[in-house]
Design an enzyme around this catalytic site. Structure first.
Site, short mmCIF file in Angstrom:
data_model
loop_
_atom_site.label_atom_id
_atom_site.label_comp_id
_atom_site.label_asym_id
_atom_site.label_seq_id
_atom_site.Cartn_x
_atom_site.Cartn_y
_atom_site.Cartn_z
N ASP A 97 0.86 -1.19 0.00
CA ASP A 97 0.00 0.00 0.00
C ASP A 97 0.89 1.24 0.00
O ASP A 97 2.11 1.12 -0.07
CB ASP A 97 -1.03 -0.02 1.14
CG ASP A 97 -0.46 0.44 2.48
OD1 ASP A 97 0.79 0.55 2.62
OD2 ASP A 97 -1.25 0.69 3.40
N ASP A 259 -5.23 -6.08 8.42
CA ASP A 259 -3.84 -5.97 8.86
C ASP A 259 -3.81 -5.17 10.14
O ASP A 259 -4.70 -4.34 10.38
CB ASP A 259 -2.99 -5.27 7.79
CG ASP A 259 -3.41 -3.82 7.60
OD1 ASP A 259 -2.89 -2.95 8.31
OD2 ASP A 259 -4.28 -3.56 6.74
N CYS A 369 5.01 -20.74 22.15
CA CYS A 369 5.74 -20.14 21.03
C CYS A 369 7.24 -20.40 21.18
O CYS A 369 7.74 -20.66 22.27
CB CYS A 369 5.43 -18.65 20.88
SG CYS A 369 6.44 -17.52 21.85
N HIS A 394 6.01 -12.64 20.10
CA HIS A 394 5.18 -13.56 20.90
C HIS A 394 3.71 -13.13 20.83
O HIS A 394 2.82 -13.96 20.66
CB HIS A 394 5.66 -13.59 22.36
CG HIS A 394 4.57 -13.88 23.34
ND1 HIS A 394 4.22 -15.16 23.72
CD2 HIS A 394 3.69 -13.04 23.95
CE1 HIS A 394 3.18 -15.09 24.54
NE2 HIS A 394 2.84 -13.83 24.70
ZN LIG Z 1 5.27 -16.94 23.71
#
Ligand SMILES: [Zn+2]
Length: 413
Positions: A97, A259, A369, A394
């Site tokens: 964009d 987004d 994660c 994270h």
């Molecule tokens: Zn994490």
């Protein structure tokens, strides 16, 4: 539903040593530092949103985030190779964009349609958004003939004219990216008008701009009104919107992508919602570098506090937190060290009860994660870019999980 993460050249250094805070002397930033989609496996988003304003800057108002050599490499290699999009387990898409927020104060957008088309095509983007001019106001009662709407009508017409030109040039030069037209408005009625016009031009993918400051019910009012004019095969993209508790409802109104940077930015910009967990957020534990804290440096300069003493308190806070993570000391010892250091750099805010909540919950231990698994408590320490950006990454991981949970599906394709 596809989630695009706006690129701002945020990377982390995999050689960074959390104990010594030193880097590998042979590290080459561009080659060795990693993007979120390289660190997190699988990547929490479906693609990147890359703004021309971030890459090139705008002539008058802002400079880009890219150095000259970076910019040349992006053009030379193309976005896919530059962002190493095929390195992760899932290949990502790139949407381009213009970054209309960066030139909102200008009379007209600073880019020509021609140069924007060549930017998208030259960098090998998958999707390209037409040039637009943001309308910030939300005034549902003001009709387009009203004097008060004159500037908003002007911006909407500019945006529609540019979208028309964009569509024509994309069709004429047979580009490889899918063009999106932008709808700007100030009311449900005016957004519906813009969507109708864009569909008339030929667009079946439409980005809704200028909605960031809107309340959720205002966005929903616009989507409902757009429903009256939306063709069944028209897909909507919400620019800069991340209210994931509404994601199902957005999907019901034809939204297929959006987004947002906010999960990432909250890690180090927000006052308290710094660390995402599946059902809530936590405050991060602030242990700023003595050298990097303006207030503290001023106190040291004025002789109010010794530099050596400040550094001792800083080191002690970090050491206690690490001991806490190894179950060598209890919550109170960790809190005490944080409070002693806070007293020299932040005498106003008492965050003890929030810190207690974070420490007692130990949310990083429950996170699956790759970052939390490898750096432990360091992820939740508010201190310097290497920790703060990892916490942002994270958050993107957790946000991606929340979105998929809201949709009741695993939406990875
Ligand atoms: Zn994490």
């Amino acid at each position: 539903m596809k989630f695009f993460f706006p690129d701002s050249q945020d990377q982390v250094d995999p050689t960074f040593d959390f104990l010594t805070e030193e880097r590998d002397p042979f590290r080459v930033r561009q080659r060795d530092d990693l993007y979120a989609h390289e660190v997190l496996k699988p990547p929490p988003f479906n693609g990147l949103l890359v703004s021309k304003a971030i890459v090139d800057g705008t002539a008058g108002s802002s400079t880009g985030k890219y150095t000259g050599p970076q910019r040349h490499r992006l053009y030379r290699q193309g976005a896919r190779q530059f962002f190493r999009l095929n390195n992760g387990s899932t290949p990502l898409k790139i949407m381009g964009d213009c970054g209309a927020f960066s030139y909102v104060g200008e009379e007209n957008p600073p880019y020509s349609v021609e140069e924007v088309v060549s930017f998208y095509e030259g960098c090998g983007f998958d999707y390209g958004i037409s040039v637009d001019h943001v309308i910030f106001q939300y005034e549902p009662k003001i009709v387009h003939t009203d004097d008060a709407a004159a500037e908003w009508v002007r911006r909407q017409e500019i945006t529609l004219d540019l979208a028309s030109d964009f569509w024509r040039r994309c069709s004429a030069s047979d580009v490889h990216f899918i063009p999106l037209g932008v709808a700007q408005g100030w009311s449900p009625e005016s957004y519906a008008h813009a969507v109708k016009e864009l569909q008339r031009i030929g667009y079946r993918r439409i980005a809704l701009g200028g909605m960031v400051p809107l309340k959720t019910n205002e966005i929903l009012a616009c989507l409902q009104r757009i429903d009256d004019v939306r063709e069944s095969d028209t897909e909507l993209h919400l620019l800069g919107i991340s209210r994931c508790e509404q994601i199902r409802t957005f999907a019901d109104h034809g939204v297929t992508s959006f987004d947002s940077t906010s999960p990432f930015r909250q890690a180090f910009k927000d006052d308290r919602d710094n660390y995402y967990a599946p059902d809530r957020t936590y405050v991060a534990l602030r242990v700023p570098q003595v050298d990097g804290n303006a207030k503290l440096k001023a106190r040291i300069r004025s002789g109010e506090i010794g530099q050596g003493q400040a550094m001792l308190l800083e080191r002690s806070a970090l050491a206690r937190l690490r001991q806490f993570d190894k179950d060598e000391v209890g919550v109170d010892a960790a809190l005490e060290a944080l409070a002693e250091y806070s007293a020299v750099w932040d005498r106003k805010a008492d965050r003890t009860s929030q810190y207690r909540d974070t420490l007692e919950s130990r949310p990083w231990r429950a996170c699956d994660c790759t970052i939390c698994a490898s750096v432990g408590i360091e992820v939740i320490i508010f201190r310097g870019a290497e920790r703060n950006k990892r916490r942002g990454f994270h958050n993107l991981h957790v946000f991606g999980q929340r979105v998929r949970r809201q949709l009741g599906e695993d939406d990875r394709d």
